[in-house]
Design a protein around this motif. Sequence first.
Motif, PDB file in Angstrom:
ATOM      1  N   ARG A 182     -13.262  -0.382  -4.367  1.00  0.00           N
ATOM      2  CA  ARG A 182     -12.273   0.455  -5.038  1.00  0.00           C
ATOM      3  C   ARG A 182     -11.377   1.172  -4.039  1.00  0.00           C
ATOM      4  NH1 ARG A 182     -11.949   2.777 -10.746  1.00  0.00           N
ATOM      5  NH2 ARG A 182     -10.108   4.045 -10.500  1.00  0.00           N
ATOM      6  N   PRO A 183     -11.952   1.855  -2.992  1.00  0.00           N
ATOM      7  CA  PRO A 183     -11.078   2.480  -2.024  1.00  0.00           C
ATOM      8  C   PRO A 183     -10.186   1.495  -1.318  1.00  0.00           C
ATOM      9  CG  PRO A 183     -13.332   3.271  -1.806  1.00  0.00           C
ATOM     10  CD  PRO A 183     -13.330   2.196  -2.834  1.00  0.00           C
ATOM     11  N   ALA A 213      -7.453   0.974  -3.691  1.00  0.00           N
ATOM     12  CA  ALA A 213      -6.748   2.219  -3.927  1.00  0.00           C
ATOM     13  C   ALA A 213      -5.937   2.649  -2.726  1.00  0.00           C
ATOM     14  CB  ALA A 213      -7.743   3.309  -4.308  1.00  0.00           C
ATOM     15  N   SER A 238      -4.422   5.359  -5.545  1.00  0.00           N
ATOM     16  CA  SER A 238      -5.415   6.337  -5.960  1.00  0.00           C
ATOM     17  C   SER A 238      -4.774   7.614  -6.484  1.00  0.00           C
ATOM     18  CB  SER A 238      -6.344   6.673  -4.786  1.00  0.00           C
ATOM     19  OG  SER A 238      -5.589   7.186  -3.699  1.00  0.00           O
ATOM     20  N   GLU A 239      -3.511   7.856  -6.108  1.00  0.00           N
ATOM     21  CA  GLU A 239      -2.811   9.051  -6.582  1.00  0.00           C
ATOM     22  C   GLU A 239      -2.144   8.825  -7.934  1.00  0.00           C
ATOM     23  OE1 GLU A 239      -0.533  11.210  -3.397  1.00  0.00           O
ATOM     24  OE2 GLU A 239      -0.883   9.350  -2.305  1.00  0.00           O
ATOM     25  N   GLU A 270      -5.459  -3.756  -8.296  1.00  0.00           N
ATOM     26  CA  GLU A 270      -6.002  -2.425  -8.580  1.00  0.00           C
ATOM     27  C   GLU A 270      -6.180  -2.220 -10.082  1.00  0.00           C
ATOM     28  OE1 GLU A 270      -7.005   1.715  -8.532  1.00  0.00           O
ATOM     29  OE2 GLU A 270      -7.307   0.007  -7.212  1.00  0.00           O
ATOM     30  N   ARG A 312      -9.690  -1.376 -11.915  1.00  0.00           N
ATOM     31  CA  ARG A 312      -9.934  -0.229 -12.786  1.00  0.00           C
ATOM     32  C   ARG A 312     -10.517  -0.663 -14.129  1.00  0.00           C
ATOM     33  NH1 ARG A 312      -4.957   4.120 -12.100  1.00  0.00           N
ATOM     34  NH2 ARG A 312      -4.980   4.230  -9.818  1.00  0.00           N
ATOM     35  N   SER A 370     -15.484   4.332 -13.654  1.00  0.00           N
ATOM     36  CA  SER A 370     -15.263   5.497 -12.825  1.00  0.00           C
ATOM     37  C   SER A 370     -16.539   6.306 -12.687  1.00  0.00           C
ATOM     38  CB  SER A 370     -14.160   6.366 -13.429  1.00  0.00           C
ATOM     39  OG  SER A 370     -14.552   6.826 -14.683  1.00  0.00           O
TER      40      SER A 370
END
Length: 360
Positions: free
Chosen positions: A281-282, A285, A300-301, A340, A344, A349
Amino acid sequence: MDANVKAEATTSPQGAAWNRERVDLVKRTICPRGISEDEFALFIEQCKRSGLDPLLKEAFCVARRQNIGNRERPNWVTKYEFQPSEAGMLARAERFPDFKGIQASAVFAEDEIVVDQGKGEVVHRFNPAKRKGALVGAWSRVVREGKLPVVVWLDFSGYVQQTPLWAKIPTTMIEKCARVAALRKAYPEAFGGLYVREEMPAEEYDAHDEPAPASGAYEVLGSKPGPVKASFPTLAPAPAESPKVETARAPEKEESRLDVDLPLAPAKTAAAVPVAQTPERPKAAAVVVAFGPHKGKTTSELSDDELSETIDLAHEKLMEQPRAKWAKAMRENLTALEAETELRCQVPSAKDRAATNPDA
């Protein structure tokens, strides 16, 4: 020559004349460079018939790959076609003198709905805060002065596509398709036979892209995880052959492993397998948005809606100018953003994990 120019000097609903200068402007700025004269002439005729103005982004000239051969001997060619936008069709409908409005809504399994196509009526009741059940479809209703309202119902299962946008915002996508289908049915003389991008099959020329993974953009994004995962089953038989020859030598067995596996460092990747599931994920992101109002921000923002808007904007820009200098870079950035979106949809999450596992 004067007769041809005079014949082209028809006016669009916006009042702009389709003269030679305007036609040349559309060809220079809107249409791709490889378009043929016949394809361009057909595109202009579609603009005149539908009343959609490509200079106002109400329609686009898009390139599609089509197989004019067969499965045994495929022959893929590029065709440039007229494609309207949903916003353009809505704007055009507002300019019709008898247009009195359009309604549309998605329908879930437990909604109360009655559709009477004979009378052109829809009764749909639901509580947005307590909607339950699966998404089953959408309806749309177009009202014309002096005529029976047009009602259209679409089944979700018949329209859903395997794309990140359909996976992320299915309600919005099925409502768009319903509005366009209702406008097409209400105004067949203008919109008959026209379909927007959301209705088209998901990348119907994917089969052409499969044999050509040599393009750098797709290899960088798609092939990194593949070889690492595929290396484990392919390298497994290699050490298995060495014990058949030298079963009593444990040290040489390890040396042969090093000779084969050293370039891919299997010991390190094996240790990193459980950890690699969390950094996925990172990793996605960390992608930086390279265009649009959120340029410079990492994914991610961005919220889910902001990410979907950014992807929509990229598709719109690439349809307008598919051969621009920045198009290749935008496609690479778009591929990362769509990755991404898929991530998601697949990876829950931290809040979702805590909700499903309260004891943890």
